[in-house]
Design an enzyme around this catalytic site. Structure first.
Site, mmCIF file in Angstrom:
data_model
loop_
_atom_site.group_PDB
_atom_site.id
_atom_site.type_symbol
_atom_site.label_atom_id
_atom_site.label_comp_id
_atom_site.label_asym_id
_atom_site.label_seq_id
_atom_site.Cartn_x
_atom_site.Cartn_y
_atom_site.Cartn_z
ATOM 1 N N ASP A 99 17.076 11.110 3.531
ATOM 2 C CA ASP A 99 15.970 10.183 3.755
ATOM 3 C C ASP A 99 16.736 8.838 3.764
ATOM 4 O OD1 ASP A 99 13.395 9.020 3.848
ATOM 5 O OD2 ASP A 99 12.651 10.746 2.926
ATOM 6 N N ASP A 199 12.863 5.863 6.701
ATOM 7 C CA ASP A 199 11.671 5.617 6.178
ATOM 8 C C ASP A 199 11.159 4.161 6.400
ATOM 9 O OD1 ASP A 199 9.914 6.211 3.546
ATOM 10 O OD2 ASP A 199 10.546 4.176 3.384
ATOM 11 N N GLU A 256 10.510 7.365 10.893
ATOM 12 C CA GLU A 256 8.910 7.463 10.257
ATOM 13 C C GLU A 256 8.285 5.916 10.964
ATOM 14 O OE1 GLU A 256 6.482 7.125 6.358
ATOM 15 O OE2 GLU A 256 8.070 5.861 6.533
ATOM 16 N N HIS A 331 5.033 15.005 2.265
ATOM 17 C CA HIS A 331 4.683 14.577 0.682
ATOM 18 C C HIS A 331 3.797 13.522 0.555
ATOM 19 C CE1 HIS A 331 7.558 11.764 2.524
ATOM 20 N NE2 HIS A 331 7.436 10.893 1.216
ATOM 21 N N ASP A 332 3.396 12.803 1.795
ATOM 22 C CA ASP A 332 2.460 11.468 1.578
ATOM 23 C C ASP A 332 0.960 12.049 1.883
ATOM 24 O OD1 ASP A 332 4.422 9.774 1.017
ATOM 25 O OD2 ASP A 332 4.875 9.463 3.095
#
Ligand code: NOJ
Length: 566
Positions: A99, A199, A256, A331-332
């Site tokens: 990430d 990210d 993202e 995970h969000d």
């Protein structure tokens, strides 16, 4: 597949390292734990493995607050553990994606610490520090985690944080800061990484002058998106980022990138785009949160057609210019079934149906850990065990708006990110085989771990895990699923997602996917002839002539006999 596109026909898997496997018995997942489980992932058919952040971090936002970009947090192990994971993964042809969190860092990063200590130093210009004459925040932007996007320092300056106050935004306008970031990225790529998931990258450019905007709520603040997301000029930063780093390696980059307008998709993921591929979030939630979770509509009450059209538009627009990354969980979010299906209809079969829905879309499918087991939301009895900063904020806002703790915890049960962050259940032993028995795990293990776990599902031909393995194998066996054209069909039917994937080269097959979101059995008239039923989520399918009978929440994958779907 030319070299540049080596990643396109792979299946991706996201590990949330804190919750995957605790090899050293301290209650938290670690890198050695991931290495231990590579064979499980290999058997599932995974070729890309995205790790949520494992860098040194105070963990204010689960590691998305980095204090040392070149160091591994001791919670997860050491650099030797990381090197070992890379070696072992590469041996199995699983390429690791780290990430990359470069919109912001942690307030505990040495750059920020120095900026705090020494106003006017070089590092201060790596961030957005401002002094104001009236002592008020420089503007009225609201942070994405709630409250003002500005935090006051003890000496009266303010700094910008689009996320938590422990995540100060980095000032990309400063070329020296950018060079430091590029150097760090090359450091990781030199180690043999497969690439990065990147990210919050759409936020790196802020509107010049950082102006206030008209408030959209009683707090007097305004959402920061119009001022700090996809702002003109961002392309210069992203082009430079690509040229200075990614272009020099055979790596894949997954951005993202929420809120990129269709007409700009080509700039992001076209032939010469900034990234290899990206997540589009336009269809990831069927509802909008508004001020807080308590203002959301219930699953089943949202506008199905609008959601479906958004999904179709995303596929159609993406295929004009490039190749997407598709997902229903990460995970969000809470588990997908919780978002898309009313509670009364939940079952492992419906989990399989949701799997079919997205697995054959055009794009690299990402599986989020536990999704392949059909995990559901965790059930938290109170706010106490919750770690997630955004959940705690939403809970607080709900109480401020007059909800009782009992009402507010119901919202947590539905919407919290921690629902999908609890430890992965490997088997039915105490702690689900995640941590040794007797150890207190960092989040409680899922209450269903004795039945929903990898060991139990591995040898069960009817399990969600077995079904995912079939889906993966099938997707890999047909080139149509990689490059085949996407087209929506049967739009006149409500509560139905239906599309074809049509091979682009001679000899490639054509498939259709149909997913019913109705809680009633229904008939659908197919506009094509079916050669075979290749997958069905549950209970068999009735096809007489061209009339298909679908059970409630049933999904099917059909191979078509005609070369063209009408
Ligand atoms: C997106 C990440 O996926 C999320 O977990 C995080 O809170 C924000 N970016 C901030 O880094």
């Amino acid at each position: 597949m030319n070299n540049r596109n080596w990643w396109k026909d792979r299946i991706a898997y996201q590990v949330y390292p804190r919750s995957f496997r605790d090899a050293n018995g301290d209650g938290t997942g670690d890198l050695k734990g991931i290495t231990e489980k590579l064979d499980y992932l290999k058997e599932l058919g995974i070729g890309l493995l995205w790790l949520s952040p494992v860098y040194k971090s105070p963990m204010d936002d689960g590691g998305y607050d980095i204090a040392d970009y070149r160091g591994i947090d001791p919670l997860f192990g050491s650099m030797e553990d990381m090197d070992e994971l890379l070696r072992e993964a590469n041996k199995r042809d699983i390429r690791i994606l780290m990430d990359l969190v470069i919109n912001h860092c942690s307030d505990e990063h040495p750059w920020f610490q120095k900026a705090l200590r020494e106003p006017g130093c070089e590092e201060e210009s790596y961030f957005y520090f401002r002094r104001t004459e009236d002592g008020q925040p420089p503007n009225n932007w609201r942070s994405m985690f709630g409250g003002s996007a500005w935090e006051k320092t003890p000496d009266g300056r303010y700094y910008l944080h689009l996320f938590s106050k422990k995540q100060p935004d980095l000032n990309w306008e400063n070329p020296r800061l950018r060079e430091q970031l590029y150097d760090m990225i090359r450091f990781w790529l030199d180690k043999g990484l497969g690439g990065f998931r990147i990210d919050a990258i759409v936020h790196i450019k802020k509107l010049p002058g950082l102006p206030s905007g008209p408030s959209n709520a009683p707090d007097g603040m305004v959402d920061c998106f119009p001022y700090a997301r996809n702002i003109p000029g961002i392309g210069d930063f992203l082009t430079e980022l690509r040229e200075q780093t990614f272009d020099r390696y055979q790596c894949v980059t997954v951005a993202e990138a929420a809120g990129v307008p269709n007409e700009q998709l080509g700039e992001y993921i076209g032939e010469n785009g900034y990234f290899s591929t990206m997540f589009d979030f336009s269809y990831s939630e069927p509802y909008s949160y508004g001020r807080g979770w308590h203002t959301c509509k219930n699953p089943g009450e949202w506008d199905f057609r609008r959601w479906r059209d958004t999904l179709y538009a995303s596929q159609l627009e993406t295929q004009k210019v490039g190749y997407g990354a598709v997902f229903t969980e990460n995970h969000d979010y809470p588990r997908a079934i919780q978002k898309f299906v009313p509670e009364k209809d939940h079952s492992p079969e419906v989990q399989k149906a949701l799997g079919i829905l997205y697995f054959y879309l055009r794009g690299v499918p990402f599986i989020y850990q536990g999704q392949e087991l059909g995990m559901t939301n965790a059930r938290f009895p109170s706010i106490d065990p919750i770690d997630d900063i955004s959940t705690r904020n939403h809970y607080r806002v709900a109480l401020e708006d007059g909800l009782s703790p009992e009402e507010a915890i119901k919202l947590v049960a539905r919407y919290s990110r921690d629902n999908a962050r609890v430890p992965f259940p490997w088997d039915a032993s105490e702690n689900g085989g995640f941590s040794p028995a007797g150890v207190k795990t960092w989040l409680p293990v899922h209450p269903d771990y004795q039945t929903v776990n990898a060991a139990a599902e591995e040898h069960d031909p009817e399990s969600v895990l077995t079904f995912y393995k079939q889906m993966v194998a099938l997707r890999k066996s047909e080139p149509t699923f990689v490059d085949g054209a996407f087209a929506p069909i049967l739009r006149r039917y409500d509560k139905l997602i239906a599309y074809t994937r049509k091979g682009t080269s001679p000899g490639e097959k054509t498939f259709a996917v149909l997913c019913s979101f109705s809680d009633k059995t229904r008939k659908v008239e197919l506009p094509f002839d079916v050669k075979s039923i290749r997958l069905c989520s549950h209970g068999g399918v009735k096809l007489s002539g061209n009339t298909l009978t679908l059970k409630p929440y049933q999904s099917v994958l059909l191979e078509l006999s005609a070369p063209e779907a009408k």
